[in-house]
Motif scaffolding. Structure first.
Motif, short mmCIF file in Angstrom:
data_model
loop_
_atom_site.label_atom_id
_atom_site.label_comp_id
_atom_site.label_asym_id
_atom_site.label_seq_id
_atom_site.Cartn_x
_atom_site.Cartn_y
_atom_site.Cartn_z
N LYS A 3 5.82 25.59 4.20
CA LYS A 3 5.95 25.41 5.65
C LYS A 3 7.01 26.38 6.21
O LYS A 3 6.83 26.95 7.29
CB LYS A 3 6.35 23.98 5.98
CG LYS A 3 5.26 22.98 5.80
CD LYS A 3 5.74 21.61 6.21
CE LYS A 3 4.66 20.57 5.98
NZ LYS A 3 5.10 19.23 6.37
N LEU A 4 8.08 26.58 5.51
CA LEU A 4 9.15 27.49 5.95
C LEU A 4 8.64 28.92 6.04
O LEU A 4 8.90 29.62 7.01
CB LEU A 4 10.34 27.38 5.00
CG LEU A 4 11.55 28.25 5.36
CD1 LEU A 4 12.13 27.81 6.69
CD2 LEU A 4 12.58 28.19 4.25
N ILE A 7 6.36 29.19 9.09
CA ILE A 7 7.13 29.24 10.34
C ILE A 7 7.74 30.62 10.54
O ILE A 7 7.71 31.19 11.63
CB ILE A 7 8.20 28.14 10.34
CG1 ILE A 7 7.53 26.77 10.45
CG2 ILE A 7 9.18 28.34 11.49
CD1 ILE A 7 8.50 25.62 10.29
N ILE A 8 8.26 31.21 9.49
CA ILE A 8 8.86 32.55 9.58
C ILE A 8 7.79 33.58 9.94
O ILE A 8 8.02 34.46 10.79
CB ILE A 8 9.58 32.90 8.26
CG1 ILE A 8 10.83 32.02 8.09
CG2 ILE A 8 9.96 34.38 8.24
CD1 ILE A 8 11.52 32.17 6.75
N LEU A 9 6.60 33.48 9.33
CA LEU A 9 5.53 34.43 9.64
C LEU A 9 5.06 34.27 11.09
O LEU A 9 4.77 35.27 11.76
CB LEU A 9 4.36 34.24 8.67
CG LEU A 9 4.62 34.71 7.23
CD1 LEU A 9 3.43 34.37 6.34
CD2 LEU A 9 4.90 36.19 7.20
#
Length: 85
Positions: A3-4, A7-9
């Motif tokens: 998930k992290l 979110i960054i992408l």
């Protein structure tokens, strides 16, 4: 963890270009606004520029007929007679 990374992408590929697009549009509109204000000021300055040989009157005092003023009191009137020698 996945998930992290997602979110960054999303932040890198969606949000950043969107912010860049919005900021670019804002800057362009502000530049056009400033240019138009500058053109207006230049036109006003050229309109105010006096031509050679012209006279501009900024203040015209009121005439005596419009204002009713009392004549100044210079004191008592003293009659006199001329004496010829």
């Amino acid at each position: 963890m996945l998930k992290l990374i997602a979110i960054i992408l999303v932040m890198i590929y969606v949000v950043m270009p969107l912010i860049r697009f919005l900021m670019k549009g804002f800057i362009i509109t502000q530049a056009h606004k400033m240019m138009s204000e500058q053109e207006i000021r230049a036109k006003q300055a050229s309109a105010r520029k006096r031509k050679e040989g012209t006279i501009d009157v900024d203040y015209v005092p009121p005439t005596a007929s419009k204002t009713k003023t009392k004549p100044a009191d210079d004191g008592d009137y003293v009659p006199y007679e001329e004496i010829k020698d």
